[in-house]
Design a protein around this motif. Structure first.
Motif, PDB file in Angstrom:
ATOM      1  N   SER A   1      -4.552   1.141  -9.282  1.00  0.00           N
ATOM      2  CA  SER A   1      -3.680   0.189  -8.584  1.00  0.00           C
ATOM      3  C   SER A   1      -4.273  -0.201  -7.236  1.00  0.00           C
ATOM      4  CB  SER A   1      -2.291   0.792  -8.376  1.00  0.00           C
ATOM      5  OG  SER A   1      -1.641   1.026  -9.597  1.00  0.00           O
ATOM      6  N   ALA A   2      -4.828   0.785  -6.521  1.00  0.00           N
ATOM      7  CA  ALA A   2      -5.446   0.497  -5.223  1.00  0.00           C
ATOM      8  C   ALA A   2      -6.635  -0.447  -5.383  1.00  0.00           C
ATOM      9  CB  ALA A   2      -5.878   1.800  -4.555  1.00  0.00           C
ATOM     10  N   VAL A   3      -7.432  -0.240  -6.437  1.00  0.00           N
ATOM     11  CA  VAL A   3      -8.589  -1.116  -6.688  1.00  0.00           C
ATOM     12  C   VAL A   3      -8.123  -2.540  -6.996  1.00  0.00           C
ATOM     13  CG1 VAL A   3     -10.510  -1.548  -8.267  1.00  0.00           C
ATOM     14  CG2 VAL A   3     -10.078   0.776  -7.428  1.00  0.00           C
ATOM     15  N   ILE A   4      -7.068  -2.682  -7.792  1.00  0.00           N
ATOM     16  CA  ILE A   4      -6.533  -4.017  -8.101  1.00  0.00           C
ATOM     17  C   ILE A   4      -6.055  -4.706  -6.822  1.00  0.00           C
ATOM     18  CG2 ILE A   4      -4.715  -5.289  -9.320  1.00  0.00           C
ATOM     19  CD1 ILE A   4      -6.836  -4.284 -11.192  1.00  0.00           C
ATOM     20  N   TYR A   5      -5.366  -3.969  -5.946  1.00  0.00           N
ATOM     21  CA  TYR A   5      -4.941  -4.526  -4.657  1.00  0.00           C
ATOM     22  C   TYR A   5      -6.155  -5.010  -3.855  1.00  0.00           C
ATOM     23  CZ  TYR A   5      -0.097  -2.774  -4.963  1.00  0.00           C
ATOM     24  OH  TYR A   5       1.216  -2.556  -5.315  1.00  0.00           O
ATOM     25  N   ALA A   6      -7.208  -4.177  -3.829  1.00  0.00           N
ATOM     26  CA  ALA A   6      -8.393  -4.534  -3.052  1.00  0.00           C
ATOM     27  C   ALA A   6      -9.061  -5.787  -3.610  1.00  0.00           C
ATOM     28  CB  ALA A   6      -9.381  -3.358  -3.065  1.00  0.00           C
ATOM     29  N   ILE A   7      -9.138  -5.895  -4.932  1.00  0.00           N
ATOM     30  CA  ILE A   7      -9.733  -7.090  -5.553  1.00  0.00           C
ATOM     31  C   ILE A   7      -8.916  -8.324  -5.190  1.00  0.00           C
ATOM     32  CG2 ILE A   7     -10.173  -8.224  -7.763  1.00  0.00           C
ATOM     33  CD1 ILE A   7     -10.837  -5.431  -8.890  1.00  0.00           C
ATOM     34  N   LEU A   8      -7.598  -8.215  -5.205  1.00  0.00           N
ATOM     35  CA  LEU A   8      -6.738  -9.335  -4.820  1.00  0.00           C
ATOM     36  C   LEU A   8      -7.017  -9.765  -3.383  1.00  0.00           C
ATOM     37  CD1 LEU A   8      -4.160 -11.182  -5.262  1.00  0.00           C
ATOM     38  CD2 LEU A   8      -2.866  -9.282  -4.266  1.00  0.00           C
ATOM     39  N   ILE A   9      -7.095  -8.810  -2.473  1.00  0.00           N
ATOM     40  CA  ILE A   9      -7.311  -9.122  -1.062  1.00  0.00           C
ATOM     41  C   ILE A   9      -8.666  -9.796  -0.865  1.00  0.00           C
ATOM     42  CG2 ILE A   9      -7.650  -8.103   1.217  1.00  0.00           C
ATOM     43  CD1 ILE A   9      -5.637  -5.909   0.312  1.00  0.00           C
TER      44      ILE A   9
ATOM     45  N   GLY B   1       0.815  -1.214   0.000  1.00  0.00           N
ATOM     46  CA  GLY B   1       0.000   0.000   0.000  1.00  0.00           C
ATOM     47  C   GLY B   1       0.844   1.258   0.000  1.00  0.00           C
ATOM     48  N   GLY B   2       1.995   1.206   0.658  1.00  0.00           N
ATOM     49  CA  GLY B   2       2.882   2.361   0.686  1.00  0.00           C
ATOM     50  C   GLY B   2       3.389   2.758  -0.676  1.00  0.00           C
ATOM     51  N   THR B   3       3.482   1.807  -1.587  1.00  0.00           N
ATOM     52  CA  THR B   3       4.004   2.119  -2.926  1.00  0.00           C
ATOM     53  C   THR B   3       3.071   3.033  -3.709  1.00  0.00           C
ATOM     54  OG1 THR B   3       2.957   0.200  -4.019  1.00  0.00           O
ATOM     55  CG2 THR B   3       5.125  -0.149  -3.023  1.00  0.00           C
ATOM     56  N   LEU B   4       1.800   3.126  -3.306  1.00  0.00           N
ATOM     57  CA  LEU B   4       0.849   3.956  -4.043  1.00  0.00           C
ATOM     58  C   LEU B   4       1.254   5.424  -4.036  1.00  0.00           C
ATOM     59  CD1 LEU B   4      -2.468   2.318  -2.789  1.00  0.00           C
ATOM     60  CD2 LEU B   4      -1.354   1.990  -4.998  1.00  0.00           C
ATOM     61  N   ALA B   5       2.072   5.835  -3.070  1.00  0.00           N
ATOM     62  CA  ALA B   5       2.525   7.223  -3.008  1.00  0.00           C
ATOM     63  C   ALA B   5       3.423   7.581  -4.184  1.00  0.00           C
ATOM     64  CB  ALA B   5       3.264   7.483  -1.694  1.00  0.00           C
ATOM     65  N   SER B   6       3.951   6.570  -4.875  1.00  0.00           N
ATOM     66  CA  SER B   6       4.796   6.855  -6.039  1.00  0.00           C
ATOM     67  C   SER B   6       3.989   7.374  -7.217  1.00  0.00           C
ATOM     68  CB  SER B   6       5.547   5.585  -6.468  1.00  0.00           C
ATOM     69  OG  SER B   6       6.441   5.166  -5.471  1.00  0.00           O
ATOM     70  N   LEU B   7       2.708   7.006  -7.285  1.00  0.00           N
ATOM     71  CA  LEU B   7       1.879   7.409  -8.423  1.00  0.00           C
ATOM     72  C   LEU B   7       0.888   8.513  -8.080  1.00  0.00           C
ATOM     73  CD1 LEU B   7       0.820   4.243 -10.482  1.00  0.00           C
ATOM     74  CD2 LEU B   7       2.204   6.176 -11.219  1.00  0.00           C
ATOM     75  N   ILE B   8       0.178   8.342  -6.976  1.00  0.00           N
ATOM     76  CA  ILE B   8      -0.876   9.301  -6.642  1.00  0.00           C
ATOM     77  C   ILE B   8      -0.240  10.644  -6.292  1.00  0.00           C
ATOM     78  CG2 ILE B   8      -2.739   9.831  -5.029  1.00  0.00           C
ATOM     79  CD1 ILE B   8      -3.248   6.854  -4.765  1.00  0.00           C
ATOM     80  N   PRO B   9      -0.644  11.715  -6.981  1.00  0.00           N
ATOM     81  CA  PRO B   9      -0.042  13.016  -6.691  1.00  0.00           C
ATOM     82  C   PRO B   9      -0.433  13.508  -5.292  1.00  0.00           C
ATOM     83  CG  PRO B   9      -1.897  13.253  -8.188  1.00  0.00           C
ATOM     84  CD  PRO B   9      -1.671  11.770  -8.015  1.00  0.00           C
ATOM     85  N   PRO B  10       0.494  14.219  -4.623  1.00  0.00           N
ATOM     86  CA  PRO B  10       1.814  14.645  -5.086  1.00  0.00           C
ATOM     87  C   PRO B  10       2.834  13.520  -4.966  1.00  0.00           C
ATOM     88  CG  PRO B  10       1.453  15.441  -2.864  1.00  0.00           C
ATOM     89  CD  PRO B  10       0.182  14.758  -3.267  1.00  0.00           C
ATOM     90  N   SER B  11       3.634  13.311  -5.989  1.00  0.00           N
ATOM     91  CA  SER B  11       4.598  12.213  -6.023  1.00  0.00           C
ATOM     92  C   SER B  11       5.997  12.758  -6.294  1.00  0.00           C
ATOM     93  CB  SER B  11       4.217  11.218  -7.126  1.00  0.00           C
ATOM     94  OG  SER B  11       5.292  10.358  -7.427  1.00  0.00           O
ATOM     95  N   ALA B  12       6.914  12.460  -5.387  1.00  0.00           N
ATOM     96  CA  ALA B  12       8.291  12.941  -5.553  1.00  0.00           C
ATOM     97  C   ALA B  12       8.945  12.304  -6.776  1.00  0.00           C
ATOM     98  CB  ALA B  12       9.102  12.631  -4.292  1.00  0.00           C
ATOM     99  N   ILE B  13       8.672  11.014  -7.019  1.00  0.00           N
ATOM    100  CA  ILE B  13       9.316  10.326  -8.135  1.00  0.00           C
ATOM    101  C   ILE B  13       8.827  10.890  -9.473  1.00  0.00           C
ATOM    102  CG2 ILE B  13       9.582   8.107  -9.299  1.00  0.00           C
ATOM    103  CD1 ILE B  13       9.655   6.731  -6.687  1.00  0.00           C
TER     104      ILE B  13
ATOM    105  N   PHE C   1      -2.891  10.209 -11.118  1.00  0.00           N
ATOM    106  CA  PHE C   1      -4.031  10.053 -10.218  1.00  0.00           C
ATOM    107  C   PHE C   1      -4.859   8.801 -10.540  1.00  0.00           C
ATOM    108  CE2 PHE C   1      -8.383  10.943  -8.803  1.00  0.00           C
ATOM    109  CZ  PHE C   1      -8.153  11.219  -7.461  1.00  0.00           C
ATOM    110  N   VAL C   2      -5.323   8.697 -11.783  1.00  0.00           N
ATOM    111  CA  VAL C   2      -6.186   7.556 -12.153  1.00  0.00           C
ATOM    112  C   VAL C   2      -5.433   6.225 -12.050  1.00  0.00           C
ATOM    113  CG1 VAL C   2      -7.539   6.510 -14.012  1.00  0.00           C
ATOM    114  CG2 VAL C   2      -7.705   8.966 -13.572  1.00  0.00           C
ATOM    115  N   PRO C   3      -4.201   6.081 -12.582  1.00  0.00           N
ATOM    116  CA  PRO C   3      -3.475   4.818 -12.401  1.00  0.00           C
ATOM    117  C   PRO C   3      -3.221   4.478 -10.934  1.00  0.00           C
ATOM    118  CG  PRO C   3      -2.467   6.122 -14.138  1.00  0.00           C
ATOM    119  CD  PRO C   3      -3.458   7.008 -13.473  1.00  0.00           C
TER     120      PRO C   3
END
Length: 465
Positions: free
Chosen positions: A200-208, A162-174, A194-196
């Motif tokens: 990604s969060a939705v895909i994680y939730a479906i997996l769980i 879940g922490g990796t989502l900060a790489s995509l969702i703005p604001p993103s340092a990377i 924002f949308v990706p």
């Protein structure tokens, strides 16, 4: 020996240094300095009397890089985005966000893990740092999951992923770093993430949820919250929504002109969260900790940028990016197949390097090749290989490589988020976290495949900017 051959030898030496354990910043800076000296000396025919001259010119060239590049106004986004995340934590906004997600989502199979994923996504919207997000929710979410019987390894894996989502969702340092390296619009790239990121969060939730349905004891649901309790949890979490809206309006105002630059949006967001933290009773000791942690992470990122930019300057003198782009375009394979191979190479490379260092080292070579593969700078959508203009291709490829960087944050043996979670929770070993995060490799692979197959997921929002 030609400049291209020197570039290949120095690049090979750089990767050897990284594999041997030298920090990316120092390995890249050293390789860049040696490479510059080698190139300049080769232009003098390796005359022994010109060694000192070549070294002097190399040092002067390398010395101009840190200030010349890092003085960019756009880079000031990085410390402000990181500060927002730490201030939000000390203001109690993260716990409020997690509590709201828990009351609204915990009733589904694997509900507490699903709540954690969406809470991390919400926190990612005010924090540009994956490491900070993982550290914060390791303290908040893991004890809650362990309390109701979650496997400790899976609980740790949920937080690390879940922490990796900060790489995509703005604001993103990377994303800011990518935009600066490839000289693209920071605002559009932040919008594109924002949308990706939500996807990604939705895909994680479906997996769980799928795992919890197949294995009922894997993630027991949490029930018993009334509608009154659910609605009561929303007001404490609304400040995060307010900050996100303010930052988005500064980057892109759908109803008119933007309110300001992304840099100004980051500064205003940090100031608002600071006021919220004061209102919620933040003390001097907590403010001091937030500032120190922000400084540590920002300095680490800037140090990597300094070292890598010296190496990038050497690459320019060696003309390695141009040679690589020519080689890529000469391959007799479909462009999409070549792109997939590049992404797979990132997956392997990410096992041995941190995400920021990996992107900084590779983008100066890989980005021109991908743009050439699409048809070159300035190509129209009709004449391109991927069916998009050069500007849109730059945004699409940026989201893909940042998503690959997310993937690398949880892959052994260097997965930084896994080390952070293990460091925060003494009852967990690094091996526990890596085992727990394994199912999320599948989710990330599915997400990346869908982003490649359907570029509109990435390009829909920035197309309005």
């Amino acid at each position: 020996m030609s400049s291209i051959e020197i570039g290949l030898w120095v690049t090979g030496g750089l990767f050897v240094l990284v594999v041997l354990g030298m920090r990316v910043a120092f390995a890249a800076g050293l390789a860049g300095l040696v490479g510059l000296w080698w190139v300049f000396w080769s232009k003098k025919g390796y005359d022994p009397e010109q060694i000192t001259w070549a070294l002097t010119v190399a040092v002067k060239t390398a010395g101009q890089v840190p200030h010349g590049k890092v003085a960019s106004q756009a880079l000031s986004l990085i410390p402000t985005f990181i500060l927002i995340g730490y201030l939000a934590y000390y203001a109690g906004l993260t716990r409020a966000l997690f509590e709201a997600a828990k009351r609204w989502l915990a009733w589904v199979p694997g509900g507490l893990a699903v709540s954690t994923v969406f809470a991390t996504a919400g926190f990612a919207a005010v924090s540009g740092a994956s490491v900070a997000t993982a550290a914060v929710f390791a303290r908040i979410a893991i004890p809650e999951m362990l309390k109701i019987g979650y496997d400790k390894r899976f609980a740790a894996g949920v937080v690390a992923a879940g922490g990796t989502l900060a790489s995509l969702i703005p604001p993103s340092a990377i994303l800011v770093i990518y935009a600066i390296i490839v000289e693209q619009d920071v605002g559009k790239l932040l919008l594109a993430g924002f949308v990706p990121g939500v996807f990604s969060a939705v895909i994680y939730a479906i997996l769980i949820i799928g795992l919890a349905l197949v294995l009922p004891k894997f993630g027991p649901p949490v029930r018993g919250f009334t509608w009154r309790q659910r609605f009561a949890s929303l007001p404490p979490a609304l400040p995060i929504v307010a900050v996100v809206v303010i930052i988005i309006f500064f980057v892109y105002n759908p109803f008119g002109d933007a309110w300001g630059t992304p840099t100004e949006g980051g500064a205003v967001g940090a100031f608002i969260v600071f006021l919220m933290a004061l209102f919620r009773g933040m003390r001097w000791a907590e403010l001091k900790d937030a500032l120190i942690e922000t400084a540590k992470l920002a300095i680490m990122i800037f140090t990597i940028i300094w070292g890598v930019l010296i190496y990038v300057r050497f690459l320019g003198f060696a003309d390695l990016p141009g040679a690589f782009a020519d080689w890529i375009t000469s391959l007799h394979y479909p462009p999409l197949m070549i792109l997939v191979c590049i992404l797979l190479a990132y997956a392997v490379l990410g096992m041995f390097m941190d995400a920021i260092g990996m992107l900084l080292l590779t983008l100066p070579v890989v980005y021109p090749a991908v743009m050439a593969l699409n048809g070159g700078e300035g190509v129209s959508a009709a004449d391109s290989a991927f069916g998009m203009s050069s500007e849109m291709c730059a945004i699409w490829f940026g989201i893909l490589v940042v998503k690959m960087a997310e993937f690398c944050l949880i892959t052994p043996p260097i997965g930084l988020n896994c080390f952070v979670v293990a460091g925060v929770r003494p009852e967990l070993s690094v091996q526990d976290v890596f085992r727990g995060v394994t199912p999320f490799f599948i989710a990330d692979a599915v997400t990346i495949a869908l982003l490649v197959a359907f570029p509109a997921i990435v390009l829909w929002l920035p197309s309005f900017a």
